[in-house]
Design an enzyme around this catalytic site. Structure first.
Site, PDB file in Angstrom:
ATOM      1  N   ALA A 232       0.327  -1.116   2.908  1.00 53.52           N
ATOM      2  CA  ALA A 232      -0.795  -0.311   2.405  1.00 53.52           C
ATOM      3  C   ALA A 232      -0.332   0.696   1.365  1.00 53.52           C
ATOM      4  O   ALA A 232       0.625   1.441   1.594  1.00 53.52           O
ATOM      5  CB  ALA A 232      -1.477   0.419   3.566  1.00 53.52           C
ATOM      6  N   GLU A 233      -0.999   0.692   0.218  1.00 48.52           N
ATOM      7  CA  GLU A 233      -0.775   1.712  -0.814  1.00 48.52           C
ATOM      8  C   GLU A 233      -2.093   2.436  -1.001  1.00 48.52           C
ATOM      9  O   GLU A 233      -3.076   1.850  -1.442  1.00 48.52           O
ATOM     10  CB  GLU A 233      -0.299   1.054  -2.113  1.00 48.52           C
ATOM     11  CG  GLU A 233       0.313   2.046  -3.099  1.00 48.52           C
ATOM     12  CD  GLU A 233      -0.732   2.667  -4.012  1.00 48.52           C
ATOM     13  OE1 GLU A 233      -1.173   3.803  -3.727  1.00 48.52           O
ATOM     14  OE2 GLU A 233      -1.100   2.011  -4.987  1.00 48.52           O
ATOM     15  N   CYS A 234      -2.113   3.725  -0.645  1.00 44.96           N
ATOM     16  CA  CYS A 234      -3.389   4.427  -0.463  1.00 44.96           C
ATOM     17  C   CYS A 234      -3.582   5.652  -1.354  1.00 44.96           C
ATOM     18  O   CYS A 234      -4.345   6.555  -1.014  1.00 44.96           O
ATOM     19  CB  CYS A 234      -3.537   4.846   1.000  1.00 44.96           C
ATOM     20  SG  CYS A 234      -3.363   3.489   2.151  1.00 44.96           S
ATOM     21  N   GLY A 235      -2.913   5.724  -2.474  1.00 46.17           N
ATOM     22  CA  GLY A 235      -3.180   6.810  -3.408  1.00 46.17           C
ATOM     23  C   GLY A 235      -2.269   8.004  -3.213  1.00 46.17           C
ATOM     24  O   GLY A 235      -1.357   8.006  -2.381  1.00 46.17           O
TER      25      GLY A 235
END
Length: 488
Positions: A232-235
């Site tokens: 997950a890459e979430c900002g």
């Protein structure tokens, strides 16, 4: 089949129509991908590399076609979209060329206790990777997962954002055209949130997600049902530290670009700046001078385009108003800078640290510039938030820059530049906490889409075999005591 329409964020006019894929269609795509993954594995390292580099050359030749569609669906200027395609090509080329070197079977030391065994470490593709992509960089960002997953030997089912579904469909079609003997290795499925949920629940072997932390938690909950691995890459809420010794012109130039490029819609873009008090006012003036020269618009000369997601304008306005109400002052722009569909540059100063403008991801062309006593205070503020994706340090001393980088929690740090890591395929990218977990890009990005397999091969019969009932207790005890003495 039900369809939905993507629209231009500039004019509101339709850009394209796309199918709403349901669980059955998505499950069928995943089934095809499992079969395709087995055929892809049979190609071997050289075969996969050759095919991926053929695709890379096709993407480079079709740069303008991709850029025009990216621009139409996101509103960003075509020249920015072309740069996005270039970054995509560079990363795909690196993944294709380096996959064998990074992932090939290798021998590892056996140690004295297992000297009779040869120890090998292999890395096997997972099978099918489900990629759920964002709209802000609809080609470059998902390809950080897609390209590396394919290079590692997997098949991919890609669910693009509903705002940029056309880019996802074009990407899938381009692969099938460039690599016609593997037409179902990369497939696009389209729809809204339920399509992403169906993909996560479809039996894929891994999910790679890019988006908001709240959505990532929902995806994680679905993945937990089958213990499906999730990347997950979430900002982020990236901070820049500016030392008194820094080149302030270079710092201001980089800060404005990092904060305003792509209308501020960059997960690792600049949102906070902490400058030592002695240079704070000077730095603010230089930032404002550059921000005044920027103009959003839809024409080729515009510096950036509209906010792709219309609702994001309300977030930018709320963050600005709450910061000003809390005691900040607007060095440039303010609430009046919100002129749908555009947000003109906003530079805030002396923003309270508990303000949403300092704690929540704004994702617009704004930047907050605060003064700190020293860099120790700057590091403390930079690390205080819930995001930990990227950061930057500006200083006249490389040694100081490296020392500060080591103290920052961020997954990537640039010294005397911003986003320097984005164009370096050998470097991993990702964060922690609300910025997600796992890494794309680089060797770590290739390994992320594989599972390690340990292999041992017995080379000879050991003098004392501790894995046999035929070995006497006395011989085993003597060997164990000898081993103990070696470790005490």
């Amino acid at each position: 089949m039900t369809v939905f329409t993507s629209h231009s964020p500039v004019t509101g006019e339709p850009v394209g129509e796309h199918p709403v894929h349901g669980p059955e269609e998505i499950g069928a795509a995943v089934d095809r991908a499992h079969a395709a993954a087995r055929r892809w594995a049979a190609c071997g390292w050289a075969g996969r590399r050759a095919r991926l580099r053929t695709w890379k050359r096709s993407l480079a030749r079709r740069m303008d076609e991709f850029a025009e569609l990216i621009s139409a669906e996101t509103g960003k200027p075509v020249h920015d979209a072309r740069a996005e395609v270039l970054l995509t090509v560079v990363h795909l080329d690196w993944a294709a060329r380096n996959a064998r070197r990074v992932l090939r079977r290798r021998r590892v030391p056996s140690g004295l206790l297992a000297l009779h065994q040869r120890a090998l470490l292999d890395r096997r593709p997972l099978g099918v990777v489900g990629v759920i992509g964002p709209w802000n960089y609809p080609l470059y960002t998902p390809m950080g997962s897609i390209g590396y997953a394919l290079a590692a030997g997997n098949a991919v089912v890609f669910k693009p954002s509903e705002l940029t579904a056309g880019v996802g469909e074009l990407l899938s079609a381009s692969f099938a055209q460039a690599v016609p003997d593997h037409p179902t290795l990369l497939q696009a499925v389209t729809g809204h949130g339920p399509a992403g949920e169906a993909l996560a629940r479809s039996g894929v072997d891994m999910v790679a997600f890019t988006g908001a932390p709240g959505t990532a938690r929902k995806v994680a909950a679905v993945c937990a049902e089958r213990l499906t691995p999730l990347l997950a890459e979430c900002g982020g809420k990236d901070a820049v530290l500016v030392d008194a010794s820094a080149d302030l012109d270079a710092a201001a130039d980089a800060i404005v670009w990092g904060a305003m490029a792509n209308a501020g819609q960059t997960c690792a873009g600049v949102e906070r700046v902490y400058a030592v008090a002695s240079v704070h006012a000077d730095l603010c003036e230089r930032i404002v001078h550059r921000a005044r020269a920027l103009r959003p618009g839809a024409d080729p000369e515009a510096c950036y385009g509209p906010l792709t997601l219309p609702g994001q304008l309300a977030t930018v306005e709320r963050h600005t108003k709450e910061a000003l109400a809390g005691g900040a002052h607007a060095a440039h722009g303010g609430p009046e800078s919100i002129r749908p569909p555009y947000a003109h540059p906003i530079v805030l100063a002396d923003v309270p640290e508990d303000s949403p403008a300092m704690r929540e991801e704004t994702f617009g062309p704004t930047v907050a510039v605060n003064a700190v006593r020293d860099l120790d205070e700057g590091v403390a503020h930079a690390n205080a938030g819930s995001y930990a994706l990227g950061a930057a340090v500006f200083t006249g001393s490389r040694r100081t820059g490296l020392a500060l980088a080591a103290r920052l929690n961020s997954g990537a740090v640039s010294v005397n530049s911003v986003l320097g890591f984005a164009a370096i395929p050998a470097l991993p990218f990702g964060g922690s906490a609300d910025s997600g977990h796992g890494r794309i890009h680089g060797p770590d990005g290739l390994r992320a889409f594989t599972a390690p397999q340990s292999v041992t091969i017995r080379r000879f019969r050991p003098p004392v075999d501790l894995t046999s009932f035929a070995t006497s207790r006395r011989s085993a005890a003597r060997t164990i005591n000898l081993g103990r003495r070696l470790h005490t």
